[in-house]
Write an enzyme that holds these catalytic residues in place. Structure first.
Site, short mmCIF file in Angstrom:
data_model
loop_
_atom_site.label_atom_id
_atom_site.label_comp_id
_atom_site.label_asym_id
_atom_site.label_seq_id
_atom_site.Cartn_x
_atom_site.Cartn_y
_atom_site.Cartn_z
N THR A 1 43.07 38.07 54.47
CA THR A 1 44.43 39.05 53.50
C THR A 1 44.54 38.72 51.93
OG1 THR A 1 45.32 37.68 56.09
CG2 THR A 1 46.35 38.40 54.11
N SER B 1 46.32 38.83 44.36
CA SER B 1 45.55 39.89 44.74
C SER B 1 43.54 39.29 45.19
CB SER B 1 45.58 41.27 44.67
OG SER B 1 44.90 42.22 44.91
N SER B 2 43.11 39.80 45.76
CA SER B 2 41.36 39.75 45.61
C SER B 2 41.15 37.72 44.66
CB SER B 2 40.80 40.70 43.72
OG SER B 2 41.16 41.60 43.99
N ARG B 3 41.81 37.16 45.36
CA ARG B 3 41.42 36.11 45.50
C ARG B 3 41.44 35.06 44.27
NH1 ARG B 3 42.05 36.70 49.85
NH2 ARG B 3 40.89 36.03 52.06
N LEU B 4 42.44 36.52 43.25
CA LEU B 4 42.70 35.65 42.20
C LEU B 4 44.07 34.99 41.90
CD1 LEU B 4 41.72 38.52 39.49
CD2 LEU B 4 40.12 36.11 40.38
#
Length: 211
Positions: A8, A187-190
């Site tokens: 997700t 977002s983007s696992r950041l």
């Protein structure tokens, strides 16, 4: 779809240092209220992790029942596995996960027992059937089948009726926190990770962790 393909991308919110309260207990209260207001599924559910004297960990879901400046409280059977582990090693970790808000909170600290007055007050506020169950169940102990448990509950119901006193083996624990991590999915696992750790002087120090 393989397990590796399940993901997700979190985009609901962000968390910066100037957004969090200087007192992590107050910040947790803010987030908890927002979870309640957002009607997330079981916002009061938390994962409780304990470890025995040899360091072997175990986790389970319990429900927060009180929150104040002293810490976070839940109630259980003192002779359960978690009770036995806390007697041997009084340090524990809590995890709240609110996926609807893309948030989680990690809390660590030392655990103490709650006093008899608070124990009695909460026990007497529980539904009658739950009070009967607290007397009937030897939590975490092996039982041959469910019928035996149900029979024991019925015996307690007949014997005690509505006059159920809190048993000595049942009561509350309070985790006195010395560590908080507020995690906001990005977002983007950041992800944003803001940590509060209590130093040797009892003062909360704040920092940001890399995702």
């Amino acid at each position: 779809m393989s397990l590796a393909d399940i993901r997700t991308d979190y985009q609901r919110a962000s968390l910066s240092e100037d957004q969090v309260n200087a007192d992590p207990l107050k910040q947790f209260s803010i987030w908890f209220q927002e979870a309640l207001d957002s009607k997330v599924n079981e916002p009061n559910a938390m994962s409780l992790s304990t470890a025995n004297a040899n360091g072997r960990p175990s986790s389970r879901i319990v429900l927060i029942k009180d929150l104040d400046q002293r810490g976070i409280t839940w109630f259980t059977h003192y002779a359960s596995r978690k009770g036995e582990e806390l007697a041997a090693n009084p340090h524990a970790a809590l995890l709240f996960f609110w996926p609807e808000l893309e948030r989680q909170v990690r809390i660590e600290g030392k655990v103490e027992r709650v006093g008899d007055i608070d124990n009695d007050t909460y026990f007497n506020s529980r539904p009658l059937a739950s009070r009967h169950g607290a007397l009937a169940s030897q939590q975490s102990k092996v039982i041959a089948n469910r019928s035996l448990l149900e029979q024991r509950v019925e015996e307690i119901r007949v014997q005690h009726g509505e006059k159920v006193q809190r048993p000595d083996h049942w009561g509350g624990y309070r985790l006195v926190p010395d560590y908080f991590e507020f995690w906001q999915g990005r977002s983007s696992r950041l992800h944003d990770r803001i940590v509060f750790a209590r130093n040797e002087h009892g003062v909360w120090e704040r920092s940001r962790l890399q995702p």
